[in-house]
Design an enzyme around this catalytic site. Structure first.
Site, mmCIF file in Angstrom:
data_model
loop_
_atom_site.group_PDB
_atom_site.id
_atom_site.type_symbol
_atom_site.label_atom_id
_atom_site.label_comp_id
_atom_site.label_asym_id
_atom_site.label_seq_id
_atom_site.Cartn_x
_atom_site.Cartn_y
_atom_site.Cartn_z
ATOM 1 N N GLU A 41 0.817 -1.218 0.000
ATOM 2 C CA GLU A 41 0.000 0.000 0.000
ATOM 3 C C GLU A 41 0.847 1.262 0.000
ATOM 4 O O GLU A 41 0.501 2.251 -0.649
ATOM 5 C CB GLU A 41 -0.927 0.002 1.215
ATOM 6 C CG GLU A 41 -1.830 1.229 1.297
ATOM 7 C CD GLU A 41 -2.792 1.182 2.465
ATOM 8 O OE1 GLU A 41 -3.195 2.256 2.948
ATOM 9 O OE2 GLU A 41 -3.154 0.070 2.907
ATOM 10 N N ASP A 42 1.967 1.242 0.707
ATOM 11 C CA ASP A 42 2.728 2.481 0.937
ATOM 12 C C ASP A 42 4.090 2.535 0.266
ATOM 13 O O ASP A 42 4.813 3.517 0.446
ATOM 14 C CB ASP A 42 2.924 2.686 2.447
ATOM 15 C CG ASP A 42 1.624 3.066 3.151
ATOM 16 O OD1 ASP A 42 0.645 3.410 2.452
ATOM 17 O OD2 ASP A 42 1.585 2.994 4.388
#
Length: 222
Positions: A95-96
């Protein structure tokens, strides 16, 4: 949280790290004992350069949040299941950062890839849709990781100066975390039921602490 989403500093760093970790990945029974250490090394490299607001200002994201979630599960919930601890360490990698689900699968296997997928908010997905997908499909151990993740966020959220943003996160915790949990709790089985209940109680306690600080700030302004 306020953070710098940098991840791998360049392609050479990425390829070198992936190549090295593939050699000591978690695909064989002999390597399972070192799987947590492998996940630590991999997550640390993925999150290299990212920062997050903490007690001492901007701090490394891996040290503050990733290890924060890991230690909630290991030290407060006394979780020993390596799969849970590995997924906790990897929960923000896709996600990051520039990490992909394919890389997670290649190094750590299909089951861990699937768990990380459930914990990852996908591009274009609202938080409400993400939480519905997670709680509708996640097994108990993944739900537990999400609760630990939210608990750590709530414990550090007051380091952020934007009070309106904090209030939204508080409200979101009730509607998209605690309400969703209540809807599915009977389907999660007995495994980790006590840990999930404990984390729920800790989240509710921390929400009260955060809300009290927000209310105090409003009274000061008025």
């Amino acid at each position: 949280m306020e953070q710098n989403m940098q991840g791998f500093t360049n392609t050479a760093d990425r390829n070198e790290t992936i190549s090295y970790i593939e050699e000591c990945g978690c695909q064989t029974e002999a390597a399972e004992a070192d799987c947590v250490k492998t996940a630590m090394a991999f997550a640390r490299q993925c999150h290299q350069g990212q920062t997050r607001l903490g007690r001492d200002g901007k701090v490394p994201y891996y040290d503050e949040h990733i290890l924060g979630v890991y230690h909630i599960l290991k030290d407060e919930c006394h979780v020993e299941d390596e799969t849970v601890l590995v997924v906790a360490l990897l929960h923000d990698t896709v996600e990051d950062t520039d990490c992909t689900f394919e890389e997670i699968e290649k190094i750590f296997g299909t089951d861990i890839r699937d768990h990380v997928y459930l914990l990852s908010k996908l591009e274009g997905e609202t938080f409400s849709d993400y939480s519905k997908r997670l709680f509708d499909h996640a097994p108990a151990q993944v739900v537990m990781i999400k609760l630990a993740d939210r608990l750590h966020n709530l414990r550090t959220i007051l380091f952020v100066s934007n009070r309106k943003w904090i209030q939204r996160k508080v409200n979101q915790t009730y509607t998209d975390i605690l309400d969703r949990l209540e809807q599915v709790k009977d389907n999660l089985g007995e495994n980790y039921a006590s840990e999930i209940s404990m984390l729920k109680d800790k989240i509710i306690e921390q929400l009260a602490v955060v809300q009290a600080e927000l209310d105090k700030k409003r009274e000061t302004i008025q």
